[in-house]
Design an enzyme around this catalytic site. Structure first.
Site: not given
Length: 367
Positions: A263, A265, A300
């Site tokens: 994804n 991240h 993040c």
């Protein structure tokens, strides 16, 4: 990966697009299906259901056998909703205590969940997105993860993990797990998680629509089933925000390229390692992690720099009366041998909160 002809692919696509049709894994054996028996069951039925009629009829078959299917020690259970898979603990998955690390456990939970959705034909991308979600560029992201480990498996131990998913109100889904020692049948851990939907392009959360809900509910148990059925169990406890100044810290943590997942991240398991980086060394030397709860607040990315902060949680603030595995409150003896901490992960640049957590630690047993 299974490859289908264009005609078959279009046929399957049309079935997904028709809201009157559902996909149900067909396993009607009287006993469990081993990974070796999968060689004899290369087909899964595609069933058509009329909402006004409870009967089902087989309309087509699609081959689902792959080398991975034949090698996995996994199977759907008789109800067709839960999935079990066995894993051998590898030498590279063992830490300083000569047992599997909590990151290993978390990775296995993620692996068995992905294998489950692929097994039932629900998703082919590994992260359980439905056809509608893929059309709209929607993905699932972790909102909360709670793991309790009663006994860590050692190198070469075989662990059986059972998992299932179900609806969680109107905002997302939940997935639960039960871990057992294959040699003894003993429950050695439990876990639960909550997931919410996010737009992959805008990176904004989105409410689960009825269309998406209808696509995945067919694979969920009809009655709620919880890994933690006990009232007031620790998986439900709210995590307060850790205030400055923190007692312990590890500053300037930077994601590696290997920490990014499909994804794009930082994967949720990486956060666990970051949280543990700020645990005081004396706790690492004398205790082992018993419970970890993480609330995920924001993504993040690879270029972010993260600070990990930890503070001891005093008994009157802590869950000093946590329920045990049988729902009973912990004894005063346990309170004296256990330690508990609050955690926060935040961006170094602006202090924005990424994650907050709570961990509970027990004294290491003599070996």
């Amino acid at each position: 990966m299974l490859k289908l002809s264009c005609n078959v692919t279009d046929h399957v696509h049309n079935f997904f697009s028709d809201s009157r049709r559902i996909f149900v894994p067909v396993h009607r054996r009287t006993g469990p299906i081993s990974c070796f028996q999968l060689k004899k069951e290369p087909l899964r039925a595609i069933l058509s259901a009329d909402h006004g009629n409870s009967s089902l009829r087989v309309t087509d078959f699609v081959s689902v056998t792959s080398p991975a299917d034949r090698l996995r020690f996994g199977r759907l259970m008789e109800d067709g909703f839960s999935y079990k898979e066995k894993f051998i603990v590898r030498s590279y998955e063992v830490g300083i205590n000569k047992t599997a690390t909590v990151e290993t456990i978390a990775n296995l939970l993620q692996e068995v969940a992905c294998n489950h959705v692929q097994k039932v034909g629900f998703s082919t991308d590994g992260f359980a997105t439905t056809l509608t979600m893929r059309k709209l560029h929607l993905i699932w992201v972790t909102a909360r993860m709670h793991i309790e480990i009663y006994k860590y498996p050692a190198w070469s131990d075989v662990v059986e993990i059972e998992t299932w998913c179900q609806s969680e109100g109107r905002i997302g889904t939940r997935r639960d797990w039960i871990l057992k020692d294959c040699a003894t049948g003993e429950v050695i851990g439990r876990a639960t998680s909550k997931w919410v939907m996010m737009n992959q392009d805008t990176r904004r959360l989105q409410r689960v629509t009825d269309e998406v809900r209808d696509e995945y509910l067919v694979f969920c148990p009809r009655e709620p089933r919880l890994a933690f059925p006990e009232e007031n169990n620790s998986s439900l406890k709210k995590i307060p925000k850790l205030e400055d100044p923190a007692q312990y810290s590890m500053l300037g943590l930077k994601p590696r390229r290997a920490d990014l997942d499909m994804n794009q991240h930082v994967n949720n398991v990486t956060y666990i390692g970051w949280v543990l980086e700020s645990i005081p060394q004396e706790i690492i030397d004398t205790h082992e992690l018993k419970v970890i709860t993480l609330d995920y607040r924001r993504e993040c990315q690879q270029d972010d720099i993260v600070d990990s902060l930890t503070t001891s949680e005093t008994p009157n603030e802590a869950v000093s009366k946590l329920t045990g595995t049988n729902g009973s409150t912990t004894s005063s003896k346990q309170e004296h041998t256990e330690s508990q901490f609050l955690h926060i992960l935040r961006l170094s640049e602006n202090g924005q909160e990424i994650n907050r957590g709570r961990t509970q630690w027990r004294k290491k047993s003599s070996r």
